[in-house]
Design a protein around this motif. Sequence first.
Motif, short mmCIF file in Angstrom:
data_model
loop_
_atom_site.label_atom_id
_atom_site.label_comp_id
_atom_site.label_asym_id
_atom_site.label_seq_id
_atom_site.Cartn_x
_atom_site.Cartn_y
_atom_site.Cartn_z
N PRO A 382 -59.50 17.09 -23.53
CA PRO A 382 -58.12 16.61 -23.34
C PRO A 382 -57.55 16.14 -24.68
N VAL A 383 -56.23 16.15 -24.78
CA VAL A 383 -55.58 15.78 -26.05
C VAL A 383 -56.03 14.40 -26.53
N GLU A 384 -56.16 13.45 -25.61
CA GLU A 384 -56.55 12.09 -26.00
C GLU A 384 -57.93 12.09 -26.66
N GLN A 385 -58.84 12.91 -26.14
CA GLN A 385 -60.18 12.97 -26.71
C GLN A 385 -60.20 13.76 -28.03
N GLN A 386 -59.29 14.70 -28.17
CA GLN A 386 -59.15 15.39 -29.46
C GLN A 386 -58.69 14.41 -30.54
N HIS A 387 -57.80 13.51 -30.18
CA HIS A 387 -57.36 12.49 -31.13
C HIS A 387 -58.47 11.46 -31.38
N ARG A 388 -59.32 11.24 -30.38
CA ARG A 388 -60.48 10.37 -30.59
C ARG A 388 -61.42 11.00 -31.63
N THR A 389 -61.55 12.31 -31.59
CA THR A 389 -62.35 13.01 -32.60
C THR A 389 -61.77 12.81 -33.99
N ARG A 390 -60.44 12.88 -34.07
CA ARG A 390 -59.76 12.64 -35.35
C ARG A 390 -60.12 11.26 -35.89
N LYS A 391 -60.08 10.27 -35.03
CA LYS A 391 -60.40 8.90 -35.45
C LYS A 391 -61.85 8.81 -35.91
N ARG A 392 -62.74 9.48 -35.21
CA ARG A 392 -64.16 9.44 -35.59
C ARG A 392 -64.39 10.08 -36.95
N VAL A 393 -63.73 11.19 -37.20
CA VAL A 393 -63.86 11.86 -38.50
C VAL A 393 -63.35 10.94 -39.61
N LYS A 394 -62.23 10.29 -39.37
CA LYS A 394 -61.66 9.36 -40.36
C LYS A 394 -62.60 8.18 -40.58
N GLN A 395 -63.16 7.65 -39.50
CA GLN A 395 -64.09 6.53 -39.60
C GLN A 395 -65.33 6.94 -40.39
N LEU A 396 -65.81 8.15 -40.15
CA LEU A 396 -66.98 8.63 -40.89
C LEU A 396 -66.67 8.70 -42.38
N ARG A 397 -65.47 9.17 -42.72
CA ARG A 397 -65.08 9.26 -44.12
C ARG A 397 -65.09 7.86 -44.77
N TYR A 398 -64.52 6.88 -44.09
CA TYR A 398 -64.49 5.53 -44.64
C TYR A 398 -65.91 4.96 -44.78
N CYS A 399 -66.74 5.17 -43.76
CA CYS A 399 -68.11 4.65 -43.80
C CYS A 399 -68.90 5.27 -44.95
N ILE A 400 -68.70 6.56 -45.18
CA ILE A 400 -69.38 7.23 -46.30
C ILE A 400 -68.88 6.67 -47.62
#
Length: 482
Positions: A382-400
């Motif tokens: 669902p679109v909401e979960q696709q945007h959740r994926t976006r947030k996770r990718v961004k969070q991974l970038r910051y954590c790295i």
Amino acid sequence: MEIELKFQLPESKKKNVLQTLNKQKAQKIRLQAKYYDTADRLLAKNYVAIRLRQEGEHWVQTFKAASKNHLQRIEEDIFLGKCAEEPELDLSLYKHNQTVQSVLRDILGNNAPELILQFQTDVQRSFHVFEFENSKIEVCLDDGEIRTPTDQAKICEVEFELKQGSAQDLILFSKTWVEKYQLWLDVRSKAERGNLLAIGKRVSPATKAKSLNLESNASAEQAIKQIIENTLNHILPNAAAIADGVAEATHVHQARVGLRRLRSALKHFSNWSTQIDPTWESQLAEIFQALGQSRDLDAIKDAVIPLVQQVSHFEFPLIANQTKDIAQQFSHPKTTQLFLSLLNFVYSENEHKAKLSKQAAKSLSKLYAKILKDSAQFLDLPVEQQHRTRKRVKQLRYCIDFIAGLYPEKKVQPFLDKLQPIQEYLGFYNDLYVAENIFEQQAVKQPEFLFALGWIKAQQPHVLKKANKKLQCLSAKDIFWG
């Protein structure tokens, strides 16, 4: 090293603070200071201030420079005593201080240019030293103004300076005053405000994130404290500009980025310390949300509208950002208390010595596993979960970004190169949905928005496919932190 916290005080609360200080038989003194810099303001550009100040009948020459965070500053006072005539600025007085000499040499070179008077301050200070726990803390109410030959600005602020004891005591003591007197944390110095007044500007450029190099032998708890300190150094100057009502779009954007970096660290590294308060996340989310509308409108103006205008001539009269509401959020005592709690954590004693590299690898692997699971079914989410994926990718970038220094760059960079286009496509995909919601609201009153709405809906599936294609390039084999 000077350790102090400075807060802006609403004019309506000044009388109350004075009464509190006067009950303690506070001392009063007039402080008249002159601030100097090169013609092109090299000192100010490097967060250094040099002043001559008359304190009652005595004169003091002071050097101040930024330190590792906004609680600490390098300070060197030269007491000149009573002077028959007003003294001249004399940099040779610092010749035996290697720290000051090194800073000045780095900024001004070996042949220091002439320092010129830039602005003056005239302040009536009421002050008293309070005893709190095992510490002595001086509370100062400064009431006065900054002056240039052509302009002036009001000073009404309260400073808490640690005279003896711990930084934690200083922070906890100041928290008792915040709610009572509606104080808000301001990391901008009088020197910064005076320099802006002298050059006819309202605000310094937005502060961006600075890289962090963690020591490989640090514990995980030491690391999370350094990470939070790094994010606060990013957030607080932008937050002060917002609270003061002088922020530009870039300050709002950088405050939002800083909050997202901080929230990412708390979300994925919170088990690195037992002292992290779980309520911080919900409080940060509330502040972050307040910036949401402003960020969304700016993103649409920058990323979406220019593309639509290539195929139409519509001018897009969008609603204005509610900057006043944001200012109230950032000057609210609740927000200041949160920032102080985070600072207090940075200065707390370490309790655990878990190995950093092991904890970092666990945290990154857990987050990356969720992203790989999402990518395997991304088009069906669902679109909401696709945007959740976006947030996770961004969070991974910051954590790295936080822990990258622990690993060889040749291993880290290829992974980041894979993440970047994913972030860009998913970010644009989100901007299209945000634009869709706003344009639908506007189309009710202005049918001209219907064309833009149609164009946006047509773009969404194309951008989605491109994002998915890039996501499929991710693999468990890419892990560099194992």
